[in-house]
Design a protein around this motif. Structure first.
Motif, PDB file in Angstrom:
ATOM      1  N   GLN A  54       0.822  -1.210   0.000  1.00 29.32           N
ATOM      2  CA  GLN A  54       0.000   0.000   0.000  1.00 29.32           C
ATOM      3  C   GLN A  54       0.858   1.263   0.000  1.00 29.32           C
ATOM      4  OE1 GLN A  54      -3.211  -0.004   2.881  1.00 29.32           O
ATOM      5  NE2 GLN A  54      -3.151  -2.244   3.019  1.00 29.32           N
ATOM      6  N   TYR A  55       2.066   1.154   0.570  1.00 29.96           N
ATOM      7  CA  TYR A  55       3.006   2.274   0.618  1.00 29.96           C
ATOM      8  C   TYR A  55       4.375   1.786   0.174  1.00 29.96           C
ATOM      9  CZ  TYR A  55      -0.588   4.391   3.586  1.00 29.96           C
ATOM     10  OH  TYR A  55      -1.775   4.885   4.072  1.00 29.96           O
ATOM     11  N   SER A  56       5.220   2.723  -0.210  1.00 29.20           N
ATOM     12  CA  SER A  56       6.578   2.331  -0.581  1.00 29.20           C
ATOM     13  C   SER A  56       7.309   1.820   0.654  1.00 29.20           C
ATOM     14  CB  SER A  56       7.333   3.527  -1.174  1.00 29.20           C
ATOM     15  OG  SER A  56       7.679   4.451  -0.162  1.00 29.20           O
ATOM     16  N   VAL A  57       8.287   0.926   0.430  1.00 26.01           N
ATOM     17  CA  VAL A  57       9.059   0.354   1.536  1.00 26.01           C
ATOM     18  C   VAL A  57       9.818   1.453   2.277  1.00 26.01           C
ATOM     19  CG1 VAL A  57      10.951  -1.214   2.112  1.00 26.01           C
ATOM     20  CG2 VAL A  57       9.230  -1.901   0.442  1.00 26.01           C
ATOM     21  N   HIS A  58      10.284   2.489   1.552  1.00 27.56           N
ATOM     22  CA  HIS A  58      10.995   3.601   2.181  1.00 27.56           C
ATOM     23  C   HIS A  58      10.108   4.284   3.216  1.00 27.56           C
ATOM     24  CE1 HIS A  58      13.709   3.016  -1.183  1.00 27.56           C
ATOM     25  NE2 HIS A  58      14.575   3.852  -0.618  1.00 27.56           N
ATOM     26  N   VAL A  59       8.843   4.558   2.848  1.00 27.02           N
ATOM     27  CA  VAL A  59       7.921   5.238   3.752  1.00 27.02           C
ATOM     28  C   VAL A  59       7.621   4.364   4.966  1.00 27.02           C
ATOM     29  CG1 VAL A  59       5.532   6.052   4.014  1.00 27.02           C
ATOM     30  CG2 VAL A  59       6.876   6.716   2.014  1.00 27.02           C
ATOM     31  N   LEU A  60       7.355   3.083   4.734  1.00 24.05           N
ATOM     32  CA  LEU A  60       7.040   2.157   5.830  1.00 24.05           C
ATOM     33  C   LEU A  60       8.180   2.087   6.834  1.00 24.05           C
ATOM     34  CD1 LEU A  60       5.397  -0.797   3.840  1.00 24.05           C
ATOM     35  CD2 LEU A  60       4.228   0.843   5.321  1.00 24.05           C
ATOM     36  N   CYS A  61       9.381   1.888   6.321  1.00 24.00           N
ATOM     37  CA  CYS A  61      10.533   1.708   7.208  1.00 24.00           C
ATOM     38  C   CYS A  61      10.895   2.996   7.946  1.00 24.00           C
ATOM     39  CB  CYS A  61      11.728   1.203   6.412  1.00 24.00           C
ATOM     40  SG  CYS A  61      11.504  -0.486   5.809  1.00 24.00           S
ATOM     41  N   ASP A  62      10.795   4.136   7.263  1.00 26.09           N
ATOM     42  CA  ASP A  62      11.122   5.404   7.913  1.00 26.09           C
ATOM     43  C   ASP A  62      10.103   5.747   8.998  1.00 26.09           C
ATOM     44  OD1 ASP A  62      13.295   5.610   6.302  1.00 26.09           O
ATOM     45  OD2 ASP A  62      12.468   7.149   4.972  1.00 26.09           O
ATOM     46  N   ALA A  63       8.844   5.350   8.786  1.00 26.71           N
ATOM     47  CA  ALA A  63       7.796   5.680   9.756  1.00 26.71           C
ATOM     48  C   ALA A  63       8.068   5.043  11.115  1.00 26.71           C
ATOM     49  CB  ALA A  63       6.434   5.240   9.232  1.00 26.71           C
ATOM     50  N   LEU A  64       8.523   3.781  11.109  1.00 28.35           N
ATOM     51  CA  LEU A  64       8.787   3.085  12.379  1.00 28.35           C
ATOM     52  C   LEU A  64      10.277   2.865  12.629  1.00 28.35           C
ATOM     53  CD1 LEU A  64       5.935   0.408  12.596  1.00 28.35           C
ATOM     54  CD2 LEU A  64       6.152   2.560  13.828  1.00 28.35           C
ATOM     55  N   GLN A  65      11.114   3.544  11.827  1.00 29.06           N
ATOM     56  CA  GLN A  65      12.571   3.477  11.993  1.00 29.06           C
ATOM     57  C   GLN A  65      13.072   2.031  11.982  1.00 29.06           C
ATOM     58  OE1 GLN A  65      13.740   5.770  15.444  1.00 29.06           O
ATOM     59  NE2 GLN A  65      12.855   7.669  14.647  1.00 29.06           N
TER      60      GLN A  65
END
Length: 378
Positions: free
Chosen positions: A99-110
């Motif tokens: 649903q979201y890019s992997v960059h956004v997902l990972c940055d959101a929860l560090q």
């Protein structure tokens, strides 16, 4: 000489400090159009709050805002926070994968992207939720594909999925389409149409090499002979009534032009008046569009041997076998011109002097003459 970004910025700054464009370009040896293209990234825009930024800075800020908004969406959807255990964060992010890019997902929860990818792909075969999402996505892809009447490919299906609020990659859509063995009909429609509508390559002879009169059935083939490390292609047309070689040409290239030239020579020489069948194998020269079009212009019916069955063009096989045994393999040639002259001389001998067992040991020329004499008496 190309200028670095720092040098470009220095010249742009001079312009904004009040120096004329003409003076700067004259000094630096620049075209005005080039200099104006350098200004675009530094063109300033005033925001609602009164902050002045360049075009490049504005785009960069907008992209950053969009990214932060998506990260906020992720944080609102997951059932944990940044301080949660890694395994918990991975499981929560996995629910939003696609649903979201992997960059956004990972940055959101560090979370490190490599760690997330390992979590997703290392256990994907055993990961039931992952398989469920793939199955659900496959169903949606199939629905869109069928609704488009099999027209849409991976890129268009991805776009429709996004309109429905489902975010994934073209690669994933393509992968699932391959698994379902479906593809856009656009890629193969022309090929399928041609296969359905192309003329059938029929064998009109069926190994029956008898003709009742000259110029009813011609057969042809191409062979090659190597002389001084150069291949020479020999194309011959034979009339099945008398087995006479009615035209021959030699070329260094095995091309459509070769067979076209030989056919025109034969047609001009023989001037057939009735229905004529032209028989050959399925070589690219004989099946080419230009040659088939030529035969249609001359109202000639084309016949083909079945693939991989040279016996269906046995007369030509026999002719070339005789030529090689009686001339090519037993003569030492001293030049290309001598090779060509000796081949033409052999064909003349083959037609006018050499007895043929199929014709009760008459020469080919004599056998044809006998046909015309009998026709004239009737």
């Amino acid at each position: 000489m190309r200028k670095t970004d720092e040098e470009k910025y220095a010249l742009v700054k001079r312009y904004y400090d009040g120096e004329p464009v003409a003076f700067i370009c004259s000094e630096q040896g620049l075209a005005k159009s080039t200099f104006y293209s350098w200004l675009k990234p530094y063109k300033t825009t005033s925001t609602e709050s009164g902050v002045i930024v360049s075009g490049a800075e504005f785009i960069k800020m907008k992209n950053k805002v969009d990214r932060l908004e998506k990260m906020i969406e992720v944080l609102q959807k997951v059932d944990c926070n940044i301080d949660a255990p890694l395994k918990t964060k991975l499981n929560e992010l996995e629910k939003l994968y696609g649903q979201y890019s992997v960059h956004v997902l990972c940055d959101a929860l560090q979370v490190a992207r490599g760690t997330f990818y390992n979590h997703i792909f290392r256990n994907k075969r055993e990961n039931n939720s992952y398989q469920i999402r793939r199955t659900q996505l496959s169903e949606k892809i199939l629905q869109i594909y069928n609704a488009s009447k099999q027209i849409y490919g991976a890129k268009k299906i991805k776009a429709v999925l996004e309109q429905q609020g489902v975010y994934t990659s073209v690669k994933m859509v393509s992968e699932l389409m391959n698994e379902m063995n479906i593809a856009s009909i656009r890629s193969d429609s022309k090929k399928i149409y041609k296969q359905l509508h192309k003329p059938q390559k029929k064998d009109m002879l069926g190994m029956n090499f008898a003709a009742k009169a000259p110029n009813q059935i011609w057969t042809s083939d191409i062979t090659y002979f190597k002389y001084q490390n150069q291949s020479y292609y020999i194309c011959v047309i034979v009339d099945l009534y008398s087995r006479m070689a009615i035209a021959c040409k030699i070329s260094k290239k095995q091309s459509t032009q070769l067979i076209t030239s030989v056919f025109k020579t034969a047609y001009e020489k023989r001037k057939p008046t009735g229905a004529l069948i032209f028989h050959s194998d399925r070589g690219s020269q004989y099946t080419s569009y230009s040659f088939q079009k030529l035969l249609k212009i001359y109202c000639v019916n084309q016949s083909f041997s079945p693939s991989g069955k040279p016996c269906h063009n046995a007369v030509m096989e026999s002719f070339f076998s005789s030529m090689k045994k009686e001339e090519l393999y037993r003569t030492e040639y001293h030049s290309e011109s001598e090779l060509k002259k000796r081949i033409q001389k052999y064909i003349e001998f083959y037609n006018t002097e050499r007895p043929h067992s199929t014709l009760n040991y008459k020469s080919l020329n004599a056998y044809e003459q006998m046909h015309y004499e009998l026709s004239n008496r009737k």
